[in-house]
Design an enzyme around this catalytic site. Structure first.
Site, PDB file in Angstrom:
ATOM      1  N   TYR A   4       0.844  -1.206   0.000  1.00  0.00           N
ATOM      2  CA  TYR A   4       0.000   0.000   0.000  1.00  0.00           C
ATOM      3  C   TYR A   4       0.870   1.243   0.000  1.00  0.00           C
ATOM      4  CZ  TYR A   4       0.949   0.488   5.045  1.00  0.00           C
ATOM      5  OH  TYR A   4       1.552   0.646   6.271  1.00  0.00           O
ATOM      6  N   CYS A   5       0.335   2.321  -0.550  1.00  0.00           N
ATOM      7  CA  CYS A   5       0.998   3.622  -0.563  1.00  0.00           C
ATOM      8  C   CYS A   5      -0.080   4.703  -0.642  1.00  0.00           C
ATOM      9  CB  CYS A   5       1.990   3.739  -1.724  1.00  0.00           C
ATOM     10  SG  CYS A   5       1.257   3.453  -3.340  1.00  0.00           S
ATOM     11  N   THR A   6       0.297   5.947  -0.815  1.00  0.00           N
ATOM     12  CA  THR A   6      -0.666   7.043  -0.727  1.00  0.00           C
ATOM     13  C   THR A   6      -1.795   6.915  -1.746  1.00  0.00           C
ATOM     14  OG1 THR A   6       1.114   8.494   0.019  1.00  0.00           O
ATOM     15  CG2 THR A   6      -0.926   9.548  -0.701  1.00  0.00           C
TER      16      THR A   6
END
Length: 292
Positions: free
Chosen positions: A182-184
């Site tokens: 996951y990331c922004t």
């Protein structure tokens, strides 16, 4: 009323410089500010402005065949959260320092992780429980103020470090586990999932739409905890009034999600500091120097 939009699109671009000129003309006409990166593999942008102008931007952006069906994520903020409009052509639209490992075709990134929408992530966790591991694709300092519960936080201070970090034998024990990256907004996971699969991770997923889309879906009633660090003047954003502060002020240990830059301009390091301590504050290293 103003908003900020985040987006990316992996698609082969024959002439990135021409795309940059078009984007600059479009953003200037619509009085938008922000940051847009372009490469032969696609485009990545975060821009702010009046809602009507942003809607017009989205409409004209998707006229371009390569950018049809781009996923736009809307968040609170506006034009003044960015000092200026920056549009650049780069080797990579997200700098992992591994352009030779990425292949992009008309359908996007080739050989990456399986995209899971937030509801599908919850379903995976419900079915396989603690076997599922969340893997943060961001810089470690971003995770300090917000992360998925019990997530693996790689020891990296910049995106370029991931390729080397993934070679560390400490990850060998989890290469057969289901990994949710996951990331922004989702873009870093696109590349990281390829790097992970290239290094022997067997079952790699990525959170479709990133933390932003997850927050739109579940707010603070799901598996996320804390604040979301963002790369503009806001420094951070929360999904609801129920958000908790998981970081602590470096000076008084008060729970906070507030980031500031060290008051020493020669340093300018990001530090977690509460509102009460945020007046001309120095980071820990500069404080030691000042005392000595």
């Amino acid at each position: 009323m103003q908003k900020i939009i985040l987006y990316y699109k992996f698609a082969p671009l024959a002439d990135p410089v021409a795309v940059r000129l078009w984007q600059r003309a479009l953003c200037e006409r619509l009085n938008l500010k922000g940051r847009i990166l372009i490469s032969k593999d696609g485009i990545n942008g975060t821009i702010g402005g009046d809602i009507a102008d942003l809607k017009q931007y989205v409409k004209e952006f998707e006229y371009y065949d390569a950018f049809k069906a781009t996923g736009f994520k809307w968040s609170d903020g506006g034009r003044e959260d960015f000092p200026k409009l920056v549009i650049r052509v780069r080797t990579e639209i997200v700098t992992f320092g591994a352009p030779d490992e990425l292949t992009v075709d008309a359908n996007g990134v080739v050989g990456g992780g399986i995209h899971l929408k937030p509801e599908a992530v919850h379903k995976l966790v419900a079915e396989r429980g603690d076997e599922v591991l969340f893997f943060d694709s961001r810089n470690a300092y971003e995770s300090t103020v917000g992360k998925f519960k019990n997530a693996i936080i790689p020891d990296v201070s910049n995106t370029r470090s991931f390729a080397t970090e993934l070679d560390d034998p400490k990850y060998d024990a989890i290469k057969d586990k289901p990994i949710v990256t996951y990331c922004t907004g989702g873009i870093r996971c696109e590349v990281l999932s390829v790097l992970m699969k290239n290094r022997g991770f067997k079952e790699v997923y990525q959170l479709d739409g990133g933390i932003v889309k997850y927050g739109e879906t579940y707010g603070d009633a799901g598996l996320w905890e804390g604040s979301l660090y963002v790369f503009d003047n806001r420094m951070g954003t929360k999904f609801s009034k129920q958000a908790v502060d998981i970081a602590a002020c470096i000076h008084c240990d008060t729970a906070t999600s507030n980031y500031e830059n060290c008051a020493d301009k020669a340093c300018d390091k990001l530090i977690v500091v509460c509102d009460s301590c945020a007046k001309d504050v120095l980071c820990a290293d500069c404080s030691i120097v000042a005392v000595s």
